[in-house]
Write a protein that holds these residues in place. Structure first.
Motif, PDB file in Angstrom:
ATOM      1  N   SER A 115      47.608  34.182  38.493  1.00  0.00           N
ATOM      2  CA  SER A 115      48.944  34.464  39.058  1.00  0.00           C
ATOM      3  C   SER A 115      48.777  35.623  40.331  1.00  0.00           C
ATOM      4  N   LYS A 116      47.728  36.679  39.991  1.00  0.00           N
ATOM      5  CA  LYS A 116      47.805  37.617  40.788  1.00  0.00           C
ATOM      6  C   LYS A 116      46.772  37.453  41.752  1.00  0.00           C
ATOM      7  N   ASN A 118      43.690  36.898  40.965  1.00  0.00           N
ATOM      8  CA  ASN A 118      42.154  37.033  40.753  1.00  0.00           C
ATOM      9  C   ASN A 118      41.357  35.718  40.430  1.00  0.00           C
TER      10      ASN A 118
END
Length: 453
Positions: A115-116, A118
């Protein structure tokens, strides 16, 4: 693989067809371009009947098929098939094949986004355990369905010599020589499943060219929906199948089995006698025969198989059979008291005639004269029309009472004595339950008979 008339193809949407024509098409912009004229398995997939109209309005016929089943398609838009060995290696692995995952159980160059934003590597756990079920050298059953296989190749003997069962349903196999080549190299092969492969018409010249003992150990052969157009084709295979025990032929066409009623009517009208074999020969070890949806409509066609000495199970679902007739030895002759014949279905124990045209109790009255019968299935027939499943499948007394109300009381009694169950779906009762059921049914029948009288 090269293009060939009769070969099987699959288009990019997954639809299968048979090649009927290869060459230029008059309606094409490029008159020299090579096209494939194909007949689709899905008869509504195409646009025509194998013909086209040129710019001048002239009709050109290239091949014959049902209207709406034909198309012209570019060779680049279809798959012609591949080797069995290539498909086998895609599905299974050699013992020394390298593992996919790293030592840390990570799949190389495989990530998912978090979600970030990565990237997180994908773990592949249990690969070694999974490989145990993918080792060609250890498995004894192979299933490669719907994988565009069309050729076997002559270099698979060492790889499949220990395999007992091969399932190649819904591939693009069409030549019997390829099947014989597979059988020759699979020396341990006992079960061969070929459902859905539209085979070419089998000729005697083709069978005569089969390798010796290519099907020597085959005990189960499944040819459902394989474009078989006559029993004569099946009979040609018989000398090569000395140990065959189970034969599945559902959804083929067997119009050459003798129909006595039609033949007698034809002889009466024309005076011409058609010489057809009265009984099937060979298949001495056959115990199971499935001829569902094979276009049978006369019990005399079924009687053709009555002399198979070890036939225990006969499946005739989806045929338009309208009456079950008694064995010939039990048909009264006008001049003689009874006719004489060999034992009729001497080993038959299980019979399924579902989705037939049996509409009256008299149509099945002859069942009590098949003395070896132990299990019966008669679902989805006009006789049971309008009755709930529980009425038909779970109540043997339902049958008995209908016989009881007519002149077929003896048939009801004998039928219940002979049959262990009315429908396969009810399961096989234990011997103790079976004896108890029979006693209760007989007592109930006799009580009801006395009340009716």
């Amino acid at each position: 693989f090269g293009m060939e008339i009769g070969s099987r193809i699959r288009d990019l949407d997954g639809f299968r067809a048979t090649v009927r024509y290869i060459g230029p098409v008059a309606s094409a912009k490029n008159k020299a371009e090579i096209w494939l004229g194909v007949e689709w398995d899905n008869k509504s997939r195409g646009k025509h009947d194998g013909s086209c109209v040129d710019d001048a309005g002239n009709l050109h016929k290239y091949f014959d098929c049902l209207n709406g089943a034909g198309s012209f398609i570019k060779p680049s838009k279809v798959v012609f098939g591949r080797l069995f060995l290539d498909a086998l290696r895609d599905r299974y692995v050699e013992k020394d094949a390298p593992e996919i995952a790293t030592a840390e159980n990570k799949l190389p160059d495989a990530f998912v986004s978090t979600s970030k934003g990565n990237l997180k590597s994908i773990e592949f756990l249990g690969e070694k355990q999974l490989r145990k079920w993918q080792q060609i050298s250890t498995v004894t059953k192979i299933a490669i369905r719907n994988d565009n296989i069309s050729r076997m190749g002559d270099d698979i003997g060492e790889i499949i010599q220990h395999i007992l069962e091969i399932d190649l349903q819904d591939n693009l196999i069409w030549q019997w020589q390829e099947i014989a080549l597979l059988g020759k190299q699979g020396s341990s092969l006992s079960s061969l499943l070929l459902h859905g492969n539209k085979m070419e018409t089998l000729l005697k010249s083709t069978v005569d060219s089969f390798p010796k003992n290519c099907f020597q150990n085959i005990r189960l052969l499944a040819l459902n929906c394989c474009n078989i157009q006559s029993w004569a084709e099946v009979q040609l295979l018989e000398p090569h199948l000395p140990n065959l025990e189970e034969l599945y032929l559902a959804a083929n066409n067997l119009p050459d089995l003798p129909r006595l009623e039609a033949e007698e009517a034809y002889r009466a009208a024309t005076g011409i006698v058609i010489e057809l074999p009265n009984v099937v020969s060979g298949f001495l070890k056959l115990t199971v025969l499935d001829m569902s949806q094979c276009g049978l409509d006369d019990w005399s066609q079924v009687a053709t198989f009555s002399q198979l000495p070890n036939l225990k199970e006969l499946v005739l679902d989806g045929n338009l059979l309208h009456k079950i007739t008694p064995p010939p030895s039990l048909i009264t002759d006008a001049e003689n008291s009874t006719s004489t014949s060999a034992v009729f279905f001497p080993s038959l124990q299980r019979l399924s005639v579902s989705s037939a045209q049996l509409a009256d109790w008299s149509d099945i009255d002859a069942l009590n004269q098949y003395t070896t019968l132990r299990m019966l299935r008669l679902s989805h027939i006009p006789l049971f029309s309008g009755k709930g499943a529980s009425e038909v499948s779970h109540s043997l007394l339902f049958i008995a009472f209908h016989f009881l109300a007519s002149q077929y009381f003896r048939s009801a009694l004998l039928l219940l004595l002979v049959l262990s169950c009315w429908n396969f779906s009810m399961g096989q009762p234990s011997p103790r339950e079976n004896d108890k059921m029979r006693r209760e049914l007989i007592c109930e029948l006799l009580r009801e008979r006395n009340n009716c009288c």
